[in-house]
Motif scaffolding. Sequence first.
Motif, PDB file in Angstrom:
ATOM      1  N   ILE A 203     -40.645   9.855 -37.332  1.00  0.00           N
ATOM      2  CA  ILE A 203     -39.653   8.775 -37.335  1.00  0.00           C
ATOM      3  C   ILE A 203     -38.364   9.235 -38.010  1.00  0.00           C
ATOM      4  CG2 ILE A 203     -39.147   6.491 -38.303  1.00  0.00           C
ATOM      5  CD1 ILE A 203     -42.098   5.800 -37.886  1.00  0.00           C
ATOM      6  N   ALA A 204     -38.509  10.012 -39.083  1.00  0.00           N
ATOM      7  CA  ALA A 204     -37.327  10.515 -39.786  1.00  0.00           C
ATOM      8  C   ALA A 204     -36.507  11.429 -38.881  1.00  0.00           C
ATOM      9  CB  ALA A 204     -37.749  11.255 -41.048  1.00  0.00           C
ATOM     10  N   GLN A 205     -37.183  12.249 -38.065  1.00  0.00           N
ATOM     11  CA  GLN A 205     -36.471  13.141 -37.155  1.00  0.00           C
ATOM     12  C   GLN A 205     -35.759  12.364 -36.052  1.00  0.00           C
ATOM     13  OE1 GLN A 205     -35.952  16.463 -37.436  1.00  0.00           O
ATOM     14  NE2 GLN A 205     -36.937  16.237 -39.444  1.00  0.00           N
ATOM     15  N   ILE A 206     -36.417  11.335 -35.534  1.00  0.00           N
ATOM     16  CA  ILE A 206     -35.807  10.522 -34.477  1.00  0.00           C
ATOM     17  C   ILE A 206     -34.604   9.757 -35.016  1.00  0.00           C
ATOM     18  CG2 ILE A 206     -36.199   8.572 -32.913  1.00  0.00           C
ATOM     19  CD1 ILE A 206     -39.120   9.430 -32.746  1.00  0.00           C
ATOM     20  N   ALA A 207     -34.684   9.332 -36.283  1.00  0.00           N
ATOM     21  CA  ALA A 207     -33.621   8.507 -36.865  1.00  0.00           C
ATOM     22  C   ALA A 207     -32.326   9.286 -37.070  1.00  0.00           C
ATOM     23  CB  ALA A 207     -34.089   7.919 -38.197  1.00  0.00           C
ATOM     24  N   LYS A 208     -32.409  10.609 -37.224  1.00  0.00           N
ATOM     25  CA  LYS A 208     -31.199  11.391 -37.503  1.00  0.00           C
ATOM     26  C   LYS A 208     -30.172  11.306 -36.379  1.00  0.00           C
ATOM     27  CE  LYS A 208     -33.244  14.705 -40.734  1.00  0.00           C
ATOM     28  NZ  LYS A 208     -33.582  16.136 -40.975  1.00  0.00           N
ATOM     29  N   PRO A 209     -30.538  11.613 -35.121  1.00  0.00           N
ATOM     30  CA  PRO A 209     -29.521  11.495 -34.059  1.00  0.00           C
ATOM     31  C   PRO A 209     -29.092  10.052 -33.815  1.00  0.00           C
ATOM     32  CG  PRO A 209     -31.674  12.008 -33.125  1.00  0.00           C
ATOM     33  CD  PRO A 209     -31.797  12.171 -34.605  1.00  0.00           C
ATOM     34  N   LEU A 210     -30.016   9.112 -34.010  1.00  0.00           N
ATOM     35  CA  LEU A 210     -29.638   7.705 -33.853  1.00  0.00           C
ATOM     36  C   LEU A 210     -28.612   7.301 -34.910  1.00  0.00           C
ATOM     37  CD1 LEU A 210     -33.099   6.023 -33.095  1.00  0.00           C
ATOM     38  CD2 LEU A 210     -31.244   6.520 -31.484  1.00  0.00           C
ATOM     39  N   GLY A 211     -28.830   7.767 -36.136  1.00  0.00           N
ATOM     40  CA  GLY A 211     -27.889   7.463 -37.205  1.00  0.00           C
ATOM     41  C   GLY A 211     -26.526   8.077 -36.953  1.00  0.00           C
ATOM     42  N   TYR A 212     -26.521   9.302 -36.433  1.00  0.00           N
ATOM     43  CA  TYR A 212     -25.246   9.958 -36.129  1.00  0.00           C
ATOM     44  C   TYR A 212     -24.503   9.206 -35.026  1.00  0.00           C
ATOM     45  CZ  TYR A 212     -21.895  13.565 -34.825  1.00  0.00           C
ATOM     46  OH  TYR A 212     -20.739  14.247 -34.544  1.00  0.00           O
ATOM     47  N   ALA A 213     -25.246   8.761 -34.010  1.00  0.00           N
ATOM     48  CA  ALA A 213     -24.627   7.996 -32.923  1.00  0.00           C
ATOM     49  C   ALA A 213     -24.070   6.674 -33.446  1.00  0.00           C
ATOM     50  CB  ALA A 213     -25.650   7.746 -31.818  1.00  0.00           C
ATOM     51  N   LEU A 214     -24.817   6.038 -34.331  1.00  0.00           N
ATOM     52  CA  LEU A 214     -24.353   4.774 -34.901  1.00  0.00           C
ATOM     53  C   LEU A 214     -23.084   4.980 -35.721  1.00  0.00           C
ATOM     54  CD1 LEU A 214     -24.808   1.767 -35.374  1.00  0.00           C
ATOM     55  CD2 LEU A 214     -26.327   2.344 -37.271  1.00  0.00           C
ATOM     56  N   ARG A 215     -22.995   6.117 -36.409  1.00  0.00           N
ATOM     57  CA  ARG A 215     -21.790   6.402 -37.187  1.00  0.00           C
ATOM     58  C   ARG A 215     -20.578   6.540 -36.270  1.00  0.00           C
ATOM     59  NH1 ARG A 215     -21.862  11.261 -41.480  1.00  0.00           N
ATOM     60  NH2 ARG A 215     -23.727  10.063 -42.031  1.00  0.00           N
ATOM     61  N   LEU A 216     -20.766   7.176 -35.114  1.00  0.00           N
ATOM     62  CA  LEU A 216     -19.665   7.327 -34.165  1.00  0.00           C
ATOM     63  C   LEU A 216     -19.253   5.990 -33.558  1.00  0.00           C
ATOM     64  CD1 LEU A 216     -20.775  10.575 -32.273  1.00  0.00           C
ATOM     65  CD2 LEU A 216     -19.073  10.372 -34.093  1.00  0.00           C
ATOM     66  N   LEU A 217     -20.224   5.098 -33.407  1.00  0.00           N
ATOM     67  CA  LEU A 217     -19.949   3.812 -32.763  1.00  0.00           C
ATOM     68  C   LEU A 217     -19.475   2.744 -33.743  1.00  0.00           C
ATOM     69  CD1 LEU A 217     -23.016   3.603 -30.338  1.00  0.00           C
ATOM     70  CD2 LEU A 217     -20.625   3.991 -29.707  1.00  0.00           C
ATOM     71  N   ARG A 218     -19.488   3.053 -35.023  1.00  0.00           N
ATOM     72  CA  ARG A 218     -19.158   2.024 -36.016  1.00  0.00           C
ATOM     73  C   ARG A 218     -17.803   1.365 -35.800  1.00  0.00           C
ATOM     74  NH1 ARG A 218     -20.446   2.850 -42.191  1.00  0.00           N
ATOM     75  NH2 ARG A 218     -18.755   4.329 -42.014  1.00  0.00           N
ATOM     76  N   PRO A 219     -16.751   2.121 -35.444  1.00  0.00           N
ATOM     77  CA  PRO A 219     -15.459   1.440 -35.222  1.00  0.00           C
ATOM     78  C   PRO A 219     -15.521   0.383 -34.120  1.00  0.00           C
ATOM     79  CG  PRO A 219     -15.135   3.801 -35.472  1.00  0.00           C
ATOM     80  CD  PRO A 219     -16.612   3.583 -35.364  1.00  0.00           C
ATOM     81  N   LEU A 220     -16.424   0.573 -33.146  1.00  0.00           N
ATOM     82  CA  LEU A 220     -16.557  -0.400 -32.066  1.00  0.00           C
ATOM     83  C   LEU A 220     -17.443  -1.568 -32.470  1.00  0.00           C
ATOM     84  CD1 LEU A 220     -17.078   2.063 -29.061  1.00  0.00           C
ATOM     85  CD2 LEU A 220     -14.950   0.976 -29.806  1.00  0.00           C
ATOM     86  N   LEU A 221     -18.427  -1.299 -33.312  1.00  0.00           N
ATOM     87  CA  LEU A 221     -19.385  -2.329 -33.700  1.00  0.00           C
ATOM     88  C   LEU A 221     -18.891  -3.187 -34.858  1.00  0.00           C
ATOM     89  CD1 LEU A 221     -22.647  -0.172 -33.573  1.00  0.00           C
ATOM     90  CD2 LEU A 221     -21.793  -1.755 -31.838  1.00  0.00           C
ATOM     91  N   GLY A 222     -17.894  -2.719 -35.583  1.00  0.00           N
ATOM     92  CA  GLY A 222     -17.433  -3.443 -36.763  1.00  0.00           C
ATOM     93  C   GLY A 222     -18.195  -3.000 -37.994  1.00  0.00           C
TER      94      GLY A 222
END
Length: 438
Positions: A203-222
Motif C-alpha cells: 500500500i505504501a508503494q502504491i500511495a507514492k505515485p498517487l500522492g505525487y499525482a495529487l500534488r500536481l493536481l492540487r492547484p486544480l482541486l483547491g
Amino acid sequence: MADKATIRPVAWADYPAIQALLRQARWPQRSLAGWDWVWQQNPARQALLAQHEATESDTVTAPLGWVIVNEGDGDKPIVGYLGNIQQQFYLHDPTPGPTNATGWHTLATCTSYYVDPAWRAKSIGLMRPFFLQKGISAAFSTTANAHSATVYELYKAQALHDPGYRQTVLWLGDETRLCRKGLRKSLLPLLGATLLERCRPLIAQIAKPLGYALRLLRPLLGATPPRLAYGGDVKLCAITEVDSRFDSLWQKMIARPGLWLDRRAATWRWRLQDPDQQGQLALYAAINQQNQLDGYLVLARYTCKTNLQPRAYLLDFVLDPTLPTNMGAATSAALLHAAVADCRQHSLVVLEAQRFSHASDLFRYPHGGYLRSMAQTHTSSHYLRLLKPAGNATTGLQAATSHGWSITAIEGDFWYGLTAFGQEVSPSVAPLEMRSGD
C-alpha cells in the motif's frame, strides 16, 4: 452521594486531583511544568500580581481558577474545575472624550470547564466567580459549546458573531500519507485487519505515485495557497530570533483601532517555551530585503494517535498592515506555502485553521484553503462579558469586541488546551516542587 459541596479558588496542591478529573473526561492535561508555565510564568498574570503588590488593593486578583470540592464521603475530592487564564490586550480606542479606553487591558479566558456528571447541578455556580473576578476588563471564552452556552448567557455574556467561528480552513499537507490512509480505509472492509497489515508495504508503494499525482493536481482541486512571487525570505525562527523586529511589527499593529492581543517579542518567547508543546510549535517569519518582518505565522504539529488525521493547527497569522496590496498578498501566500511544506516534511496530512475571525489577517487576501462549515456539535462559540474597567470606560471595549475583533486561535484557551490532545501528560515531564498555595 452526599450532596454537599463548596466552590473555592484553585490551590497549587489541587494539581493531582484536577488532573484525575480531566483524565476522567478524557480531556487534555498539562504537566506540572505546564501549570507553572501557564500561571507562574505568564506575563499577563505577573503584571496583575505586580499591580496588586504595588497598590495593596483587594480589587486586583489573579486566581488560577476554581474547583468544586466534595465535602462528603467519596474518593473524588474535586468534582468540578474551571481554569482562569489571564491575557494582556492593547486597545486602540478611537472614541473621543472621557470614555476613551486606549491602553493596556487584562482579559481573562476560562479553560477546561468540566464538572463530574453526578455533580452537574453545581456547574452553574462554578462559572459565577469567573464572571465576578476583579482587576480585569472582560471575561471571555472561545471554546463554549452547545451544552455550556446556556450557562454563559445566564451570566449575561454576549455571543460574538463572526462566520469564521463556525468554519475551518484546510490545506492539503502530505499527499502521500493522505493517499496511504485513504487506501487503508477503503481496503479494510475487503481484506480485514490482519491481511491489511500484511499488505502495508505494498500500500505504501502504491500511495507514492498517487500522492505525487495529487500534488500536481492540487492547484486544480483547491486546498492549496496561491502561487505568488515574494521578494523576501521565509524562514523557520528559533526563539533567539524572536527579537526587536517583532516589536516593530507590533507597533504597526496597534496603530490601527482595535483590540490586540499582546504579540510583543518577549511574550512570543514565553509562548514558544510551552513545556508541553516542545517540538510541536513552529514560527515562520517573512523577512524582507531590509531584514524587517513583513509577517509571520505560528503552527502546532500533532502526530499523536487519535481518531484525527495527523495535522498541523495554524495558531496565529500576522501581516504588516502597511504593506501594499500586492506585497501583502505575496507575503500571505509565501507564509502559507511554508506551513504546507512543514506539514509535508513532518508527514502531516492537513494544515487546519479554526477560530479565526474574518477580520483577521488570514482573510485579508485569497488563502486558497478549503472552507468547511463545522458541525453544530463541534462548533465552539465565543462569549464575552465586559466587567467595567477603571473609570467605567467600556465604550471602546464594546465597540472593539462587537465588530471586527481580529481573533485568531491564540486568543482564548485553544492554545492552552493543545497539549497531548486528549492523552495523558506525565507530571514527570518536568517535575516541580508542589506549592502549598499561590
